[in-house]
Design a protein around this motif. Structure first.
Motif, PDB file in Angstrom:
ATOM      1  N   LYS A  78      22.449 -20.717  17.138  1.00 21.26           N
ATOM      2  CA  LYS A  78      21.961 -21.397  18.151  1.00 21.26           C
ATOM      3  C   LYS A  78      23.170 -21.665  19.419  1.00 21.26           C
ATOM      4  N   TYR A  79      24.302 -22.392  18.778  1.00 22.79           N
ATOM      5  CA  TYR A  79      25.193 -22.763  19.650  1.00 22.79           C
ATOM      6  C   TYR A  79      26.604 -21.880  19.789  1.00 22.79           C
ATOM      7  N   GLY A  80      26.828 -21.106  18.840  1.00 20.82           N
ATOM      8  CA  GLY A  80      27.743 -20.277  18.840  1.00 20.82           C
ATOM      9  C   GLY A  80      28.987 -20.944  17.803  1.00 20.82           C
ATOM     10  N   GLY A  86      33.187 -28.649  13.856  1.00 23.96           N
ATOM     11  CA  GLY A  86      32.715 -30.098  13.962  1.00 23.96           C
ATOM     12  C   GLY A  86      31.593 -30.333  13.095  1.00 23.96           C
ATOM     13  N   LEU A  87      30.786 -29.474  12.939  1.00 24.42           N
ATOM     14  CA  LEU A  87      29.590 -29.699  12.068  1.00 24.42           C
ATOM     15  C   LEU A  87      30.178 -29.777  10.474  1.00 24.42           C
ATOM     16  N   THR A 106      20.708 -35.856   5.052  1.00 25.11           N
ATOM     17  CA  THR A 106      22.352 -35.769   5.554  1.00 25.11           C
ATOM     18  C   THR A 106      22.506 -34.620   6.537  1.00 25.11           C
ATOM     19  N   PHE A 107      21.683 -33.468   6.439  1.00 20.60           N
ATOM     20  CA  PHE A 107      21.942 -32.638   7.352  1.00 20.60           C
ATOM     21  C   PHE A 107      21.538 -33.260   8.850  1.00 20.60           C
ATOM     22  N   ARG A 108      20.392 -33.820   8.877  1.00 23.16           N
ATOM     23  CA  ARG A 108      20.061 -34.096  10.236  1.00 23.16           C
ATOM     24  C   ARG A 108      21.096 -35.137  10.707  1.00 23.16           C
ATOM     25  N   GLU A 109      21.568 -36.131  10.050  1.00 23.05           N
ATOM     26  CA  GLU A 109      22.632 -37.105  10.224  1.00 23.05           C
ATOM     27  C   GLU A 109      23.695 -36.319  10.980  1.00 23.05           C
ATOM     28  N   GLY A 115      26.720 -33.716  17.809  1.00 21.49           N
ATOM     29  CA  GLY A 115      26.055 -33.380  19.060  1.00 21.49           C
ATOM     30  C   GLY A 115      25.363 -32.115  18.905  1.00 21.49           C
ATOM     31  N   LEU A 116      24.585 -31.757  17.913  1.00 20.84           N
ATOM     32  CA  LEU A 116      23.675 -30.598  17.589  1.00 20.84           C
ATOM     33  C   LEU A 116      22.354 -31.271  17.478  1.00 20.84           C
TER      34      LEU A 116
END
Length: 204
Positions: A78-80, A86-87, A106-109, A115-116
């Motif tokens: 989605k973002y590159g 960062g993720l 946890t993934f959502r957090e 910033g995704l």
């Protein structure tokens, strides 16, 4: 070092692996002191071990290993690829320091903190990204060979597994280790250097 050309360093990780996490924090220390630029890629412990004869206890540990790598690949698509570092930091902090489970909450957090789009957490429970996970994993394996784990690092055509180290080398110690690893990995005909681990992962 801001004016120096930076050497790309490709780093394959699985967010679940504590040893890869330590190595990733080390390479970020190195990035402050040597003219390198880390480029992050996904590899998968689940894929790595799916056809191996491993203890049932380890196979059970891998039961939740698909979710995090699927989320990482979904974010990358989605973002590159520039968002992976960062993720990974957000996921690894929660997994290895805060001892949170690798689940959708946890993934959502982690996504939100990076910033995704937190809705990408749904990828954890979908097979939609599995082909891309396998392709990224295979890219790393093709560079280093089959008898390895995570992480895989490649710099200037030399690929290697590790280094496996605990605790995280900091400052000049990190740079010194990097210089040695690059020298060894770049030696023609060099294949292996190993000794038995005598301590658990230390994340501090």
């Amino acid at each position: 070092m801001a004016d120096e050309a930076r050497t790309p360093v490709d780093f394959w990780f699985d967010p679940k692996c504590p040893w890869a996490w330590i190595t990733s924090r080390w390479i970020l220390e190195v990035e402050k002191l040597r003219p390198i630029e880390v480029r992050w890629h996904v590899m998968s412990l689940a894929v790595l071990n799916e056809d191996k004869d491993i203890p049932q206890e380890y196979r059970d540990m891998l039961a939740d290993a698909w979710g995090a790598v699927r989320v990482c690949v979904a974010a990358e698509q989605k973002y590159g690829p520039e968002v992976l570092g960062g993720l990974y930091t957000e996921l690894g902090t929660r997994r290895h320091h805060e001892k949170k489970p690798l689940d959708v909450a946890t993934f959502r957090e982690a996504l939100e903190a990076a910033g995704l789009d937190p809705e990408l957490a749904a990828a954890a429970e979908s097979t939609e990204y599995d082909e891309a996970v396998r392709a990224s994993h295979q890219d790393g394996i093709d560079r280093v060979g089959q008898e390895v784990g995570t992480p895989v690092i490649e710099v200037e055509g030399s690929a290697f597994f590790g280094p496996v180290v605990s605790p995280i080398p900091r400052g000049e110690a990190a740079a010194k280790l990097w210089d040695g690893v690059v020298a060894v990995a770049g030696t023609d005909g060099f294949f292996e250097l190993k000794r038995t681990r005598t301590r658990d992962p230390i994340f501090d």
